[in-house]
Design a protein around this motif. Structure first.
Motif, short mmCIF file in Angstrom:
data_model
loop_
_atom_site.label_atom_id
_atom_site.label_comp_id
_atom_site.label_asym_id
_atom_site.label_seq_id
_atom_site.Cartn_x
_atom_site.Cartn_y
_atom_site.Cartn_z
N UNK A 54 0.84 -1.20 0.00
CA UNK A 54 0.00 0.00 0.00
C UNK A 54 0.88 1.26 0.00
N UNK A 55 1.95 1.24 0.80
CA UNK A 55 2.88 2.38 0.79
C UNK A 55 3.52 2.55 -0.59
N UNK A 56 3.89 1.45 -1.21
CA UNK A 56 4.51 1.48 -2.54
C UNK A 56 3.54 2.06 -3.57
N UNK B 55 -6.39 5.00 -7.09
CA UNK B 55 -5.31 4.49 -7.91
C UNK B 55 -5.90 3.56 -8.95
N UNK B 56 -5.63 3.83 -10.20
CA UNK B 56 -6.22 3.07 -11.31
C UNK B 56 -5.34 1.89 -11.70
N UNK B 57 -5.99 0.80 -12.10
CA UNK B 57 -5.29 -0.30 -12.74
C UNK B 57 -4.94 0.11 -14.16
N UNK B 58 -3.90 -0.50 -14.72
CA UNK B 58 -3.55 -0.22 -16.11
C UNK B 58 -4.65 -0.67 -17.06
N UNK C 290 -7.35 -11.86 -11.58
CA UNK C 290 -6.86 -10.71 -12.34
C UNK C 290 -6.51 -9.55 -11.42
N UNK C 291 -7.32 -9.34 -10.37
CA UNK C 291 -7.02 -8.27 -9.42
C UNK C 291 -5.69 -8.56 -8.72
N UNK D 106 1.70 -6.99 -9.82
CA UNK D 106 2.48 -6.28 -10.84
C UNK D 106 2.79 -4.85 -10.41
N UNK D 107 1.82 -4.18 -9.83
CA UNK D 107 2.03 -2.80 -9.37
C UNK D 107 3.01 -2.76 -8.20
N UNK D 108 2.96 -3.77 -7.33
CA UNK D 108 3.86 -3.81 -6.18
C UNK D 108 5.31 -4.05 -6.62
N UNK D 109 5.48 -4.72 -7.73
CA UNK D 109 6.82 -5.02 -8.24
C UNK D 109 7.38 -3.93 -9.14
N UNK D 110 6.53 -3.02 -9.54
CA UNK D 110 6.92 -1.96 -10.47
C UNK D 110 7.85 -0.97 -9.78
N UNK D 111 8.92 -0.66 -10.46
CA UNK D 111 9.83 0.37 -9.94
C UNK D 111 9.24 1.75 -10.22
#
Length: 89
Positions: A26-28, A65-68, A76-77, A83-88
């Motif tokens: 959540x912080x990320x 915060x929107x999904x891509x 899928x969620x 994926x968002x948590x792993x995104x730099x």
């Protein structure tokens, strides 16, 4: 059930899981999507999730915060959130 597939039970389960087990994620999300840096001792809460995104609450203020791309199931969620948590950022 909502039109795209995330019914109330699924949404409630995702919210409970994210709030109990994924404060770092959540912080990320907040940092990457809004630029807000949140300390590890400050609790956050995912208050809503739907096919297009989710809401994180910090200190009484909500951040959408929107999904891509829209999600249509719990799987899928999960994939989108991981994926968002792993995104730099």
């Amino acid at each position: 059930m909502s039109p795209a597939g995330l019914d109330a039970e699924t949404r409630a389960g995702i919210l409970a899981h994210m709030n109990a087990d994924h404060q770092a994620a959540l912080r990320h999300y907040l940092r990457c999507e809004t630029g807000i840096v949140v300390g590890e001792d400050e609790p956050l809460e995912m208050t809503q999730i739907d096919e297009r995104g989710f809401v994180v609450r910090r200190g009484g203020k909500d951040y959408r915060i929107a999904f891509e791309a829209p999600v249509h199931s719990a799987a899928e969620a999960r994939q989108a959130l991981v994926g968002m948590a792993r995104k730099a950022c």
